[in-house]
Structure formats: C-alpha cells, structure tokens
Design a protein around this motif. Structure first.
Motif, short mmCIF file in Angstrom:
data_model
loop_
_atom_site.label_atom_id
_atom_site.label_comp_id
_atom_site.label_asym_id
_atom_site.label_seq_id
_atom_site.Cartn_x
_atom_site.Cartn_y
_atom_site.Cartn_z
N TYR A 7 0.81 -1.21 0.00
CA TYR A 7 0.00 0.00 0.00
C TYR A 7 0.86 1.27 0.00
O TYR A 7 0.33 2.37 0.08
N GLY A 8 2.16 1.11 -0.09
CA GLY A 8 3.07 2.25 -0.14
C GLY A 8 4.13 2.17 0.93
O GLY A 8 4.20 1.21 1.70
N ILE A 9 4.95 3.19 0.96
CA ILE A 9 5.99 3.29 1.98
C ILE A 9 5.56 4.41 2.92
O ILE A 9 5.36 5.55 2.51
N PHE A 10 5.39 4.07 4.18
CA PHE A 10 4.93 5.01 5.20
C PHE A 10 6.15 5.60 5.90
O PHE A 10 6.95 4.87 6.48
N VAL A 11 6.27 6.91 5.82
CA VAL A 11 7.38 7.61 6.46
C VAL A 11 6.77 8.34 7.65
O VAL A 11 5.94 9.24 7.48
N VAL A 12 7.16 7.93 8.86
CA VAL A 12 6.53 8.41 10.08
C VAL A 12 7.53 9.26 10.87
O VAL A 12 8.60 8.79 11.25
N GLU A 13 7.17 10.50 11.08
CA GLU A 13 7.95 11.43 11.91
C GLU A 13 7.27 11.46 13.27
O GLU A 13 6.07 11.75 13.36
N THR A 14 7.99 11.12 14.33
CA THR A 14 7.39 11.12 15.67
C THR A 14 7.89 12.32 16.45
O THR A 14 9.05 12.72 16.32
N LYS A 15 7.01 12.89 17.24
CA LYS A 15 7.32 14.06 18.07
C LYS A 15 6.81 13.81 19.48
O LYS A 15 5.63 13.58 19.68
N ASP A 16 7.71 13.85 20.44
CA ASP A 16 7.35 13.71 21.84
C ASP A 16 7.21 15.12 22.41
O ASP A 16 8.13 15.67 22.99
N LYS A 17 6.06 15.71 22.17
CA LYS A 17 5.81 17.11 22.55
C LYS A 17 4.54 17.16 23.39
O LYS A 17 3.48 16.77 22.94
N GLY A 18 4.65 17.66 24.60
CA GLY A 18 3.48 17.86 25.44
C GLY A 18 2.93 19.26 25.22
O GLY A 18 3.40 20.01 24.36
N GLY A 19 1.95 19.63 26.00
CA GLY A 19 1.39 20.97 25.92
C GLY A 19 0.50 21.15 24.71
O GLY A 19 0.04 20.20 24.10
N TRP A 20 0.24 22.41 24.40
CA TRP A 20 -0.56 22.75 23.24
C TRP A 20 0.34 22.93 22.05
O TRP A 20 1.40 23.54 22.14
N VAL A 21 -0.09 22.43 20.90
CA VAL A 21 0.69 22.56 19.66
C VAL A 21 -0.16 23.31 18.63
O VAL A 21 -1.31 22.96 18.40
N PHE A 22 0.45 24.35 18.06
CA PHE A 22 -0.18 25.15 17.02
C PHE A 22 0.65 25.04 15.76
O PHE A 22 1.88 25.14 15.83
N GLY A 23 0.02 24.86 14.61
CA GLY A 23 0.77 24.83 13.36
C GLY A 23 -0.14 24.49 12.19
O GLY A 23 -1.25 24.01 12.37
N SER A 24 0.37 24.79 11.00
CA SER A 24 -0.35 24.44 9.79
C SER A 24 0.66 23.98 8.75
O SER A 24 1.86 24.16 8.91
N GLU A 25 0.15 23.40 7.67
CA GLU A 25 1.02 22.87 6.62
C GLU A 25 1.94 23.93 6.04
O GLU A 25 3.08 23.64 5.68
N LYS A 26 1.48 25.16 5.95
CA LYS A 26 2.24 26.20 5.25
C LYS A 26 3.26 26.92 6.12
O LYS A 26 4.16 27.57 5.60
N GLU A 27 3.15 26.82 7.43
CA GLU A 27 4.06 27.53 8.32
C GLU A 27 5.41 26.82 8.40
O GLU A 27 5.46 25.59 8.46
N SER A 28 6.50 27.60 8.43
CA SER A 28 7.84 27.02 8.54
C SER A 28 8.08 26.44 9.93
O SER A 28 8.77 25.44 10.08
N PHE A 29 7.53 27.10 10.93
CA PHE A 29 7.72 26.67 12.31
C PHE A 29 6.37 26.52 12.99
O PHE A 29 5.43 27.24 12.68
#
Length: 178
Positions: A7-29
């Motif tokens: 079904y494809g190659i799944f590339v998984v980026e994991t982030k161990d981040k607590g708290g609130w996270v804000f972001g969108s696809e277009k933002e650099s950070f």
C-alpha cells in the motif's frame, strides 16, 4: 520510522511534545505552548517531506508511493490538523488502514526493505553527528548561534518579502532577505 507494504511506503515522523501545539502545513515553524513557556520547532510535515524526497532519490520511486505521517505523543492540538498529523496510536493505525490502493508489487517492497536495511546498517554515528551539525548551521544564527526565525517584511523596500532574522534581536541584528 519507516514501514513498507504493498500500500506504499509510510514515512513516520514522531514528536514527543506535550502541551498545546499550534501549526499548519504552510508555516515554517510550529509552536508548542505550556503555561508561561512557548517554544518554536520546525514544521514536521516539511521535515517529513524532505525525508520522502531523499527516499525518492535513493529508491528511484515516485513521490506518490510514499505516505507522510506525523505522530505526536502527549500533545493537544489547538488548530485542526491535516489527516496525516495525529496524536495517538489509534489515529496512527487508522491512518494506515485507510490506505487501500496497492501501489507496489511484492518484489518492489522486498527490494526497498533490503536497500533500506543495508543503508541503516552502514550509517555510522559520525554520519549522524554530521547531519546534526548541518541542521544546526542551517537553523541557527551564524553570528550568535540563536535560532533563526522566518518572517515577512512589513515596511520599506522589502515589504512583502521573506526575511530570516535572529530570535535574539535586538542583541543580535542578523538579517537575511530572500
């Protein structure tokens, strides 16, 4: 994390981040917030896209074969995230199970697995240190070592243009126009 299937190659980026996270696809950070503290970190979707582009070149496969997935552990999203950004194992499994189109024949899956296993076995800790140093040079201020921040100029001859500046302003006045 990398997983291959028909079904494809799944590339998984994991982030161990607590708290609130804000972001969108277009933002650099993106931003991680705790009471009284705010931290910026690279957009993990962009990070994962760079990983996928590297794998396209290494494996000679089209980008459409790859599925990008970002998994956060312990975060609470304060914006609606795209369907490939999840925050728990159940959402992770559901994302993978939704992929039903066969994109690779078994020989391609086996060849990719062999190639990536061989690559993993030949990568050294010196390679990893070099990679980390390259990232520091790219994302840290060359004058003081502070974090670089991307902004849009609001006034003057560069209004509307992207600029990169040091987060230690006004102590450090590093600035680069794009």
């Amino acid at each position: 994390i990398l997983s291959q299937s028909q079904y494809g190659i799944f590339v998984v980026e994991t982030k161990d981040k607590g708290g609130w996270v804000f972001g969108s696809e277009k933002e650099s950070f993106w931003t991680q917030t705790f009471p009284g503290n705010t931290f910026k970190f690279q957009n993990p979707l962009r990070q994962n896209h760079r990983h996928i582009m590297s794998l396209c070149g290494l494996l000679g496969l089209n980008e459409s074969i790859f599925h990008s997935l970002v998994v956060f552990w312990g975060a609470e999203f304060k914006k609606t995230m795209s369907d490939n950004v999840v925050k728990n194992p159940l959402e992770y499994n559901n994302f993978i199970k939704r992929k039903k189109d066969i994109l690779l024949i078994q020989d391609q899956v086996d060849a990719a697995r062999r190639y990536l296993t061989d690559l993993k076995n030949t990568t050294t800790s010196a390679d990893h240190r070099k990679h980390v140093e390259t990232l520091k040079q790219k994302h840290n201020c060359p004058e003081c070592g502070g974090k670089l921040v991307e902004k849009t100029a609001r006034t003057g001859q560069y209004a509307g243009k992207k600029i990169t500046c040091c987060s230690n302003f006004p102590k450090c006045r590093y600035l680069k126009y794009h």
